[in-house]
Structure formats: C-alpha cells, structure tokens
Design a protein around this motif. Structure first.
Motif, short mmCIF file in Angstrom:
data_model
loop_
_atom_site.label_atom_id
_atom_site.label_comp_id
_atom_site.label_asym_id
_atom_site.label_seq_id
_atom_site.Cartn_x
_atom_site.Cartn_y
_atom_site.Cartn_z
N SER A 75 24.27 1.47 32.79
CA SER A 75 22.94 1.70 33.33
C SER A 75 21.85 1.36 32.34
O SER A 75 20.68 1.31 32.67
CB SER A 75 22.79 3.18 33.72
OG SER A 75 22.83 3.99 32.55
N GLY A 76 22.21 1.13 31.08
CA GLY A 76 21.24 0.90 30.03
C GLY A 76 21.01 2.12 29.17
O GLY A 76 20.56 2.01 28.03
N GLU A 101 25.35 6.61 34.68
CA GLU A 101 26.06 5.43 35.19
C GLU A 101 26.02 5.42 36.72
O GLU A 101 26.44 6.39 37.36
CB GLU A 101 27.50 5.44 34.71
CG GLU A 101 27.65 5.38 33.20
CD GLU A 101 26.99 4.13 32.63
OE1 GLU A 101 27.63 3.07 32.69
OE2 GLU A 101 25.85 4.22 32.15
N ALA A 398 20.09 -2.35 24.80
CA ALA A 398 20.24 -2.78 26.19
C ALA A 398 19.81 -4.23 26.36
O ALA A 398 20.44 -5.01 27.07
CB ALA A 398 19.42 -1.87 27.11
N ARG A 402 22.49 -7.41 27.27
CA ARG A 402 22.33 -8.16 28.52
C ARG A 402 21.53 -9.43 28.29
O ARG A 402 20.91 -9.96 29.23
CB ARG A 402 21.65 -7.29 29.58
CG ARG A 402 22.41 -6.01 29.89
CD ARG A 402 22.16 -5.54 31.28
NE ARG A 402 22.72 -6.43 32.27
CZ ARG A 402 22.62 -6.23 33.59
NH1 ARG A 402 22.00 -5.17 34.05
NH2 ARG A 402 23.15 -7.09 34.43
N GLN A 453 23.54 -6.02 39.09
CA GLN A 453 23.12 -4.69 39.51
C GLN A 453 21.59 -4.58 39.47
O GLN A 453 21.02 -3.58 39.01
CB GLN A 453 23.76 -3.62 38.63
CG GLN A 453 25.27 -3.51 38.78
CD GLN A 453 25.69 -3.02 40.16
OE1 GLN A 453 25.44 -1.88 40.53
NE2 GLN A 453 26.34 -3.90 40.92
N GLY A 454 20.93 -5.64 39.98
CA GLY A 454 19.48 -5.66 39.99
C GLY A 454 18.87 -5.32 41.33
O GLY A 454 17.74 -5.71 41.61
N THR A 460 13.84 4.44 42.06
CA THR A 460 12.97 4.14 40.92
C THR A 460 11.55 4.62 41.20
O THR A 460 10.90 5.22 40.35
CB THR A 460 12.98 2.64 40.62
OG1 THR A 460 14.31 2.21 40.41
CG2 THR A 460 12.14 2.33 39.40
N TYR A 479 15.62 1.30 30.13
CA TYR A 479 17.06 1.25 29.90
C TYR A 479 17.74 0.22 30.79
O TYR A 479 18.90 -0.12 30.58
CB TYR A 479 17.69 2.62 30.13
CG TYR A 479 17.36 3.63 29.08
CD1 TYR A 479 17.52 3.34 27.73
CD2 TYR A 479 16.87 4.90 29.43
CE1 TYR A 479 17.22 4.27 26.76
CE2 TYR A 479 16.57 5.83 28.45
CZ TYR A 479 16.74 5.52 27.12
OH TYR A 479 16.44 6.43 26.15
N ASP A 480 17.05 -0.26 31.81
CA ASP A 480 17.62 -1.27 32.71
C ASP A 480 16.70 -2.48 32.73
O ASP A 480 15.93 -2.69 33.69
CB ASP A 480 17.77 -0.68 34.12
CG ASP A 480 18.52 -1.62 35.06
OD1 ASP A 480 18.94 -2.71 34.60
OD2 ASP A 480 18.67 -1.27 36.24
N SER A 483 16.78 -4.92 35.98
CA SER A 483 16.01 -4.51 37.16
C SER A 483 14.52 -4.55 36.88
O SER A 483 13.72 -4.86 37.76
CB SER A 483 16.43 -3.11 37.60
OG SER A 483 17.77 -3.09 38.04
N THR A 574 25.80 -1.62 44.74
CA THR A 574 26.17 -1.05 43.44
C THR A 574 27.67 -0.84 43.31
O THR A 574 28.26 -1.22 42.29
CB THR A 574 25.43 0.29 43.21
OG1 THR A 574 24.03 0.08 43.33
CG2 THR A 574 25.75 0.85 41.83
#
Length: 692
Positions: A75-76, A101, A398, A402, A453-454, A460, A479-480, A483, A574
């Motif tokens: 999840s970041g 997660e 993170a 990625r 997983q975007g 959010t 953390y993501d 996205s 997801t």
C-alpha cells in the motif's frame, strides 16, 4: 467548490510536511504482551523494551518493527508488527499493530495475515527463513525454514517478513549478541579502479572455494549415503564444488567480472532496487548451486548465508549472466540481498552450500551435509553513512520501490493527454476511434488497475474528509504515489475537459464495464436503456450516495469502510474477485448488467463519479464543437450518445460526459454530420431550381 477544496487539499499535501509515526509507549505496548509476562524498562528510543517474566526477571525484549524497519508495504505504508523474543533470540509472539495492505484491509481480511504470523513462534532469528514452499523434496531436513505465504498476498507477507527480520536482527545485535549496529555500508559509486579478473583473484576480491569428490565422499562416510555417488568414487580428485564468490555492488568489480551487456542489465536492476547488494556465484564443479526444482526469482533452495551468526536473506536476482573475458566458466547466477535487512557488504560473511545425496529409488531418503565458504570485500569500495543520518522516509522508499511503475505510468498518462488533447480529432476519425479506445482501456485495466493498483476510490475522498474533520495529517496519500499520480492527472482533466478524462479513459472498473458492453454486443444480447425521464432521475442516485457516505464519515466514521463497499472496485480490481462470495456476487452483478445496460454503475451509482462530476465544474471551456443546427433540427449526436449527456437543445451536459469522442467523430465526419451533409448538397440543388 467541493472539487476546488479537494484540489487545494492535494496541493497542500504535496507541499506540506510529512507526519512521522510515533513509537508506542509502555501502556500501549502492554496490551500486546500476554500475562504473566509484562513490559519492563525501555532500552532504546526506537520502541525496544525489556520483557519481564512473572518474577520480574529479564526474559527477553519486546518491540515494534516500524521504527527500525520502515519498509513500505504494497500500500506504500509500512507494516507495523509487535514482536516478543526471548534471550536466545526465539520468537515468543508476533502480532499486528497496524497495517494498511488493501488485500488484508477489506479483501481477504486480517485472519490469513494473523495465521501467517503465528508460524514464527518458536523459531529463532538465527535460523534462515524464507516465505514460500520447498521445491521437490529439497525441503526435508533443509537448513531453510519455509513459511507458508498467503495466496494473493505474497508481496505483502514477504515485506512483513523482511521488516520483522530486519528489526529483530537489529535488536539481537545490539542487546543480545553485543555487536554494535554500525551505520550501513553501501557501494561507493565514485570509487573507480581499473580491474581485471586476475586483479580480483590476486587481491582476494573474488574468492575461490574448492571441494573435491574425495572430500565430499569423506563427509558421508559411515552414513546411509556413503556409496550413493558413484561419480565421486570414480573420480576422487574431480571438483564437486568449484565455487567463486564476488560481490558485484561496487561498479569497478562488476565491470571486471561481467560482460558489458550484463553490467548494463545489473545497473538497470540496481536503479529499481537501490538497497540490493548483488552477489555473483560461479560453480565450475558438479554441484550446480541449485536443485532441478529451483524456480527463478525465489530464495535458492541449496544456498544460505550468515553474518555475525545471523541469517542473511538471499534471493535470485533473475538476471541472465554473461561473464567477462578470463572469468572461469560454469553455473553462474546473481543473488541479491538487501542492505536494509542488516547485511553489511564491507564485513565478512559466510555462504553455506548444501550437498545432497539420495538413497533408494522410490521415495528416496535425502542425506545432506553443509559446505561453508567465507567471503569479504575490501572496505575501500564502500561508503558508510553517518550514524546520525536519518533513514529515508517511507514516502521516499515508496517512490524508489515503484520507480519503474511510476515511469511507465507517467509515459502512459502523457501519451493519453496527447491523444485526447492535440490529437483528439485524429483519434476520433471513423475506423480509428474504437481500436484506439479499446487499446487504451485494456492498458488501463491491466496495468493501471490489476498490476499497478491505481484504481481511484471514494475511500480516498472520504479519508480527506475524515482527516479534515479530525485534524489529522494528509500524508497517508503520499504512501501510494502510483494512485496519487492518477489523481493528479484526473484533477488536471477537471480543468481541461471535466470529469470525462478519468471516468472515460482512466478508471479500470469503467474499462471493465465497457468491455462487458462490447461483449454483450458481440453476443447479440438485447440492449436496454431507460427513457429520458428515468435516465435523469437515476443520475441523481450517485449524488445521494455521495451525500450518504460523507454523512457516514461525520456520524459513524467506523462504518466508512463498510459503507464504501457500494463501490465494487476492491473486489473486481484490487483482489481480482478473491473475496467472500457476496462481494463477488455484487461486483459480478454490475458486470452482468453491463452486458445489457451500457455502464449502468458508472452512470447512475458511482459516488466517485459524483465527485468527478463536481470536480468537472472547474472546466474552463466547452471543448466539444457545436453548430447552430445542433438540437434544431439535428439530433444525431443526442441519439448516438449512450451516456445521455446531450440535451434536446444540443447543449452538452459536461457533468455526464465521459469523453468517449463519439460526437466529435460525428461532427468531424462530412458523411455523418447532418448539417455538413445538407451544406454539401445545397450548391447542387440551387442550379436545378434555376433551370426549372
């Protein structure tokens, strides 16, 4: 205004300070300790405490993993675990403090994760442990301890495993082994030496470990397997193991040991995983390094390593190996370990190689002995960070972890903006639009959705509302970064086109629904559309659902996760339908309905679509061309618009426009646009009237 506030909140997040997690105090940590044991005095400022037995004597240590090993999860955000170990370094208990997660939050639930962590009880940090299953029969009696992973959550449990071992090693080194935890060493990229393979051998940078057939035969003397290797007995002086070890982290060493092509591949690999330390192994003997059942990119089944008596996690780097001129030929592979997990490449370490023999032909008995090979690389090739230096923040980690995905996503988003921007009229041409659109949607579904997983979610938005009402930091979004990049482009789309860029081109579940529609057409299924009056009424449902979700945040914040399940995104994107049956049925309902009703969820129910429609109020222009005849007398675009986004007057309702470009194709096409067809015929009719 709601969209403007969302935009300002995201901008403030990008420019604002990061929130740092605080370590648990005695009271909070005590809730995880099982009686009659209790928490004693703190022994560090990073969450390590004494563990006392019922008599008040020191029995071990308890700590949380995040302060010492903040490795970002899938999840970041880091996975924070409670750990209790005894004075021998054995795990007494491992439990979840916090985790974010997606697969465990609302996919599989936490139960499989808790069951995974229970496997550590009774194991020692001195035992080499890997997540996975042994291949073939090499697991029986192996030095490796195999921990059963969790299906569909391999990445998350592996990161939890690495965080757990990294934090535990640090505690064991400092508090139990008496080995001070020095600042980590890393290869010095500025250190340059002109080296050859002969130089590596002469200076001890490449180390050789030779075991003859006679020596391996002697290791099995007096056992069941003493006579089960006729090749060793036929050639006693032959090489059973002729092993070379080279640390490839320093660039000068890598260039001396590898071909130029492999050096380039290794450099690209290290850009993606900057904390990895690559180790080259070459075996010119009979051993071969791995068993026949070995699977690439996993922990090697016959190789383990230790440093300071503690295990070092090894894993295949999955790189094709080409060797430099003069390097001994044999079975070559590049393994990787992670410096974040306690490995110091500037200090001696030991490789352990298992030698196997089989006795019997049917379900043979496996005999094994361990061969050890020490190695060290001169410290001049490495830099050691300042002991006072702060570790990289979880957000930076993170971004690093990625980096490749973010680079690909950035390229795809730029290409999409060009396609629907400067090239829009070319894309909208007849014969081009459908293939281009379906290709983009396939990439969005596969890469942005299932792989990256975007999938953006109303969760959010509700998190922003909740953080605003409770005065919490907005740093959780960072953390993501994957996205967040999609969010950034979606918000840019508000200004340029309205909601259509995200809802029409960037939503993975929207893409899945559109593919369902095309499947229904190919199957010649009947298509149903509500009449204009019901279409207008149903479009208000998404706004009512959005209002209900915001009210849930304010009135019953604990129920937000449950209420947000009105979105089937987690189930379909997801966790790819690996979930409780009722979630799967719900998501499947919308996809089956999509065979008959064009994108029903997107048009009528999606609360995130309602947010996007409100965000579209930032749109600064009417980007779809209109003519005086649009709506009176011509209604072709209105009739063809499957979203019902064109009024009877011909005006575009941009809050319902998904930027499909169908009407752009019509108005650009002289053979479809009715006003253009009539205008082309007018000069022909006039002369005929005069002639009459």
């Amino acid at each position: 205004m709601a969209a403007l506030r969302l935009l300002l909140a995201l901008l403030a997040l990008l420019l604002g300070p990061m929130a740092r997690a605080e370590v648990l105090d005695r009271e909070a940590l005590s809730t995880f300790v099982r009686p009659p044991m209790s928490v004693g005095e703190p022994v560090s400022d990073r969450g390590v405490w004494e563990l006392l037995n019922s008599g008040g004597a020191l029995a071990g240590y308890v700590f949380e993993t995040e302060p010492m090993a903040p490795i970002p999860g899938f999840s970041g955000a880091p996975i924070d675990l409670f750990v209790a170990i005894d004075l021998d370094g054995r795990f007494i208990d491992v439990r979840i403090i916090s985790q974010n997660e997606p697969i465990f939050v609302s996919g599989l639930g936490e139960a499989p994760f808790r069951a995974f962590l229970e496997q550590y009880r009774g194991l020692s940090i001195s035992q080499p442990m890997v997540v996975g299953t042994p291949y073939g029969d090499a697991g029986g009696g192996s030095a490796l301890i195999y921990l059963d992973g969790v299906t569909k959550a391999t990445a998350s449990v592996r990161i939890a495993h690495e965080s757990l071992l990294a934090a535990t090693r640090e505690v064991v080194r400092e508090k139990m082994e008496g080995v001070a935890s020095a600042p980590p060493a890393a290869p010095d990229p500025a250190h340059e030496e002109d080296l050859t393979w002969a130089d590596l051998v002469r200076q001890g940078i490449a180390t050789r470990h030779l075991v003859t057939n006679a020596e391996i035969d002697a290791a099995f003397v007096g056992t069941t397997w003493a006579h089960d290797d006729p090749e060793a007995q036929a050639d006693p002086s032959g090489a059973y193991l002729d092993l070379w070890i080279v640390d490839l982290g320093p660039p000068s060493i890598a260039r001396a040991a590898l071909s130029p092509e492999t050096v380039e591949r290794l450099a690209r690999f290290l850009e993606i995983t900057p904390s990895a330390e690559p180790i080259l192994l070459i075996d010119a003997g009979r051993h071969g390094l791995v068993s026949e059942d070995f699977v690439r990119n996993t922990a090697p089944d016959l190789l383990t390593a230790t440093q300071d008596g503690l295990p070092v996690a090894l894993r295949d780097a999955d790189l094709t190996v080409g060797l430099a001129e003069g390097v001994p030929q044999g079975t070559a592979m590049i393994l990787r370990t992670d410096r974040r997990l306690g490995f110091d490449p500037s200090r001696p370490w030991t490789l352990e190689v298992e030698a196997l023999r089989e006795h019997g032909s049917f379900q043979p008995e496996i005999g094994r002995t361990t061969l050890t090979a020490g190695h060290s690389t001169p410290e001049r090739f490495f830099l050691r960070e300042d002991a006072t230096a702060q570790p990289a923040s979880p957000v930076v980690e993170a971004l690093r972890s990625r980096a490749t995905d973010l680079a690909i996503l950035g390229g795809l988003l730029i290409a999409l903006l060009i396609l629907v921007g400067p090239l829009m009229h070319r894309v909208a041409r007849r014969g081009w639009l459908t293939p281009v659109r379906l290709t983009v949607l396939a990439v969005v579904l596969g890469f942005v959705g299932w792989w990256g997983q975007g999938q953006l979610s109303i969760v959010t938005v509700l998190g922003l509302v909740q953080a605003g009402t409770e005065g919490r930091s907005l740093a959780f979004l960072l953390y993501d970064p994957f996205s967040l990049m999609v969010w950034g482009v979606a918000i840019l789309g508000f200004v340029l086109w309205g909601r259509g860029l995200f809802c029409g081109w960037l939503c993975p579940f929207g893409a899945l629904q559109e593919f369902a529609h095309h499947a229904g057409r190919l199957l010649r299924l009947p298509q149903w559309e509500p009449n204009a009056a019901w279409d207008r009424r149903l479009k208000w449902v998404k706004y009512l659902l959005l209002a209900g979700l915001v009210a849930t945040v304010l009135i019953a914040p604990r129920e937000v996760e449950t209420a947000a399940e009105v979105e089937p995104f987690k189930t379909a994107i997801t966790v790819l339908f690996v979930r409780d049956w009722f979630y799967v049925v719900y998501a499947g309902f919308w996809l089956v309905l999509g065979l008959f009703l064009f994108k029903g969820f997107c048009r009528y129910v999606c609360p995130l679509g309602a947010v996007m429609a409100l965000g579209g109020l930032l749109r600064g222009r009417d980007w779809i061309e209109r003519r005086a005849e649009c709506g009176s007398p011509c209604h072709l675009c209105k009739v063809r618009c499957r979203y019902g986004a064109i009024k009877a007057s011909g005006r575009i309702d941009y809050s319902e426009c998904f930027q499909c470009l169908d009407c752009v194709q019509i108005i650009d096409d002289a053979k479809q646009c009715v006003p253009r067809i009539l205008a082309a015929r007018a000069p022909i009719r006039a002369p005929r009237k005069e002639a009459a």
